[in-house]
Write a protein that holds these residues in place. Sequence first.
Motif, PDB file in Angstrom:
ATOM      1  N   ILE A   1      33.159  42.461  43.649  1.00  0.00           N
ATOM      2  CA  ILE A   1      34.128  42.515  44.748  1.00  0.00           C
ATOM      3  C   ILE A   1      33.584  43.388  45.883  1.00  0.00           C
ATOM      4  N   ASP A   2      33.002  44.528  45.531  1.00  0.00           N
ATOM      5  CA  ASP A   2      32.439  45.422  46.551  1.00  0.00           C
ATOM      6  C   ASP A   2      31.307  44.743  47.322  1.00  0.00           C
ATOM      7  N   ARG A   3      30.467  43.964  46.627  1.00  0.00           N
ATOM      8  CA  ARG A   3      29.390  43.234  47.313  1.00  0.00           C
ATOM      9  C   ARG A   3      29.970  42.218  48.296  1.00  0.00           C
ATOM     10  N   GLU A   4      31.035  41.525  47.887  1.00  0.00           N
ATOM     11  CA  GLU A   4      31.665  40.535  48.769  1.00  0.00           C
ATOM     12  C   GLU A   4      32.263  41.208  50.002  1.00  0.00           C
ATOM     13  N   PHE A   5      32.943  42.324  49.798  1.00  0.00           N
ATOM     14  CA  PHE A   5      33.497  43.063  50.931  1.00  0.00           C
ATOM     15  C   PHE A   5      32.380  43.504  51.873  1.00  0.00           C
ATOM     16  N   ALA A   6      31.298  44.040  51.309  1.00  0.00           N
ATOM     17  CA  ALA A   6      30.186  44.513  52.131  1.00  0.00           C
ATOM     18  C   ALA A   6      29.556  43.370  52.917  1.00  0.00           C
ATOM     19  N   SER A   7      29.412  42.211  52.289  1.00  0.00           N
ATOM     20  CA  SER A   7      28.797  41.074  52.994  1.00  0.00           C
ATOM     21  C   SER A   7      29.671  40.588  54.142  1.00  0.00           C
TER      22      SER A   7
ATOM     23  N   LEU B   1      40.849  35.615  65.648  1.00  0.00           N
ATOM     24  CA  LEU B   1      41.228  34.571  64.684  1.00  0.00           C
ATOM     25  C   LEU B   1      40.313  34.629  63.463  1.00  0.00           C
ATOM     26  N   VAL B   2      39.030  34.777  63.682  1.00  0.00           N
ATOM     27  CA  VAL B   2      38.080  34.863  62.569  1.00  0.00           C
ATOM     28  C   VAL B   2      38.370  36.103  61.728  1.00  0.00           C
ATOM     29  N   ALA B   3      38.652  37.222  62.368  1.00  0.00           N
ATOM     30  CA  ALA B   3      38.982  38.453  61.629  1.00  0.00           C
ATOM     31  C   ALA B   3      40.237  38.254  60.784  1.00  0.00           C
ATOM     32  N   SER B   4      41.223  37.577  61.341  1.00  0.00           N
ATOM     33  CA  SER B   4      42.456  37.288  60.606  1.00  0.00           C
ATOM     34  C   SER B   4      42.164  36.412  59.394  1.00  0.00           C
ATOM     35  N   TYR B   5      41.326  35.404  59.575  1.00  0.00           N
ATOM     36  CA  TYR B   5      40.953  34.505  58.478  1.00  0.00           C
ATOM     37  C   TYR B   5      40.206  35.261  57.383  1.00  0.00           C
ATOM     38  N   VAL B   6      39.249  36.087  57.779  1.00  0.00           N
ATOM     39  CA  VAL B   6      38.448  36.835  56.804  1.00  0.00           C
ATOM     40  C   VAL B   6      39.336  37.791  56.012  1.00  0.00           C
TER      41      VAL B   6
ATOM     42  N   GLY C   1      31.463  42.714  55.884  1.00  0.00           N
ATOM     43  CA  GLY C   1      31.606  43.843  56.795  1.00  0.00           C
ATOM     44  C   GLY C   1      32.964  44.512  56.695  1.00  0.00           C
ATOM     45  N   LEU C   2      33.574  44.416  55.525  1.00  0.00           N
ATOM     46  CA  LEU C   2      34.893  45.020  55.292  1.00  0.00           C
ATOM     47  C   LEU C   2      34.802  46.100  54.230  1.00  0.00           C
TER      48      LEU C   2
ATOM     49  N   LYS D   1      42.520  38.899  50.500  1.00  0.00           N
ATOM     50  CA  LYS D   1      43.743  39.496  49.952  1.00  0.00           C
ATOM     51  C   LYS D   1      43.729  39.516  48.425  1.00  0.00           C
ATOM     52  N   HIS D   2      43.312  38.429  47.804  1.00  0.00           N
ATOM     53  CA  HIS D   2      43.320  38.367  46.343  1.00  0.00           C
ATOM     54  C   HIS D   2      42.347  39.380  45.740  1.00  0.00           C
ATOM     55  N   GLU D   3      41.144  39.475  46.312  1.00  0.00           N
ATOM     56  CA  GLU D   3      40.160  40.423  45.794  1.00  0.00           C
ATOM     57  C   GLU D   3      40.653  41.861  45.923  1.00  0.00           C
ATOM     58  N   ALA D   4      41.297  42.173  47.048  1.00  0.00           N
ATOM     59  CA  ALA D   4      41.828  43.527  47.240  1.00  0.00           C
ATOM     60  C   ALA D   4      42.919  43.830  46.214  1.00  0.00           C
ATOM     61  N   LYS D   5      43.773  42.848  45.972  1.00  0.00           N
ATOM     62  CA  LYS D   5      44.857  43.024  44.995  1.00  0.00           C
ATOM     63  C   LYS D   5      44.282  43.195  43.583  1.00  0.00           C
ATOM     64  N   LEU D   6      43.286  42.395  43.235  1.00  0.00           N
ATOM     65  CA  LEU D   6      42.657  42.487  41.920  1.00  0.00           C
ATOM     66  C   LEU D   6      41.965  43.835  41.745  1.00  0.00           C
ATOM     67  N   ARG D   7      41.261  44.284  42.777  1.00  0.00           N
ATOM     68  CA  ARG D   7      40.569  45.571  42.716  1.00  0.00           C
ATOM     69  C   ARG D   7      41.568  46.713  42.528  1.00  0.00           C
ATOM     70  N   LYS D   8      42.672  46.660  43.247  1.00  0.00           N
ATOM     71  CA  LYS D   8      43.705  47.689  43.122  1.00  0.00           C
ATOM     72  C   LYS D   8      44.294  47.710  41.710  1.00  0.00           C
ATOM     73  N   LYS D   9      44.529  46.530  41.134  1.00  0.00           N
ATOM     74  CA  LYS D   9      45.076  46.447  39.776  1.00  0.00           C
ATOM     75  C   LYS D   9      44.082  47.039  38.768  1.00  0.00           C
ATOM     76  N   MET D  10      42.795  46.745  38.950  1.00  0.00           N
ATOM     77  CA  MET D  10      41.794  47.316  38.043  1.00  0.00           C
ATOM     78  C   MET D  10      41.761  48.836  38.169  1.00  0.00           C
ATOM     79  N   GLU D  11      41.855  49.343  39.391  1.00  0.00           N
ATOM     80  CA  GLU D  11      41.873  50.794  39.592  1.00  0.00           C
ATOM     81  C   GLU D  11      43.077  51.419  38.893  1.00  0.00           C
ATOM     82  N   GLN D  12      44.226  50.762  38.937  1.00  0.00           N
ATOM     83  CA  GLN D  12      45.423  51.259  38.251  1.00  0.00           C
ATOM     84  C   GLN D  12      45.214  51.265  36.742  1.00  0.00           C
ATOM     85  N   ASN D  13      44.610  50.194  36.217  1.00  0.00           N
ATOM     86  CA  ASN D  13      44.344  50.116  34.777  1.00  0.00           C
ATOM     87  C   ASN D  13      43.370  51.210  34.332  1.00  0.00           C
ATOM     88  N   ILE D  14      42.360  51.447  35.143  1.00  0.00           N
ATOM     89  CA  ILE D  14      41.377  52.496  34.832  1.00  0.00           C
ATOM     90  C   ILE D  14      42.048  53.868  34.835  1.00  0.00           C
TER      91      ILE D  14
END
Length: 122
Positions: A89-95, A48-53, A97-98, A58-71
């Motif tokens: 975003i990368d720091r948040e993912f790392a904190s 359940l916690v993994a599902s919540y995390v 554990g994703l 989801k929004h950060e992943a979508k934003l990161r993907k859009k930036m990669e497309q723009n780049i």
Amino acid sequence: MVRLYKMISGFLDQTTQRRRDTSFIFARLVFETVVTIRYLIKHFSPDLVASYVKSSFKHEAKLRKKMEQNIAARGGVILPIEDRMMKSIDREFASAGLDPSDLNGYRERNWGGRNLYEKRMT
């Protein structure tokens, strides 16, 4: 809990300033957060916690993907703001554990398999 404290503070601030419309927005966010905390405590499990995390990122992943497309569309040129945002975003993912690739294909609409109303009722 920090999020809840900040939202209650914002709710009280807007209420004392007689800004009913923004008070209602904060009230809804407070309610959703209380339901989430209650549900996570009552039905605690690693899955359940993994599902919540994952859902929370989801929004950060979508934003990161859009930036990669723009780049890529600019031939690899990274704007300074994109660089700062991607590092953040990368720091948040790392904190958490994703890795951003952990959310590739992630399509769960309601974390934990229930919507807010169903979480409130259990």
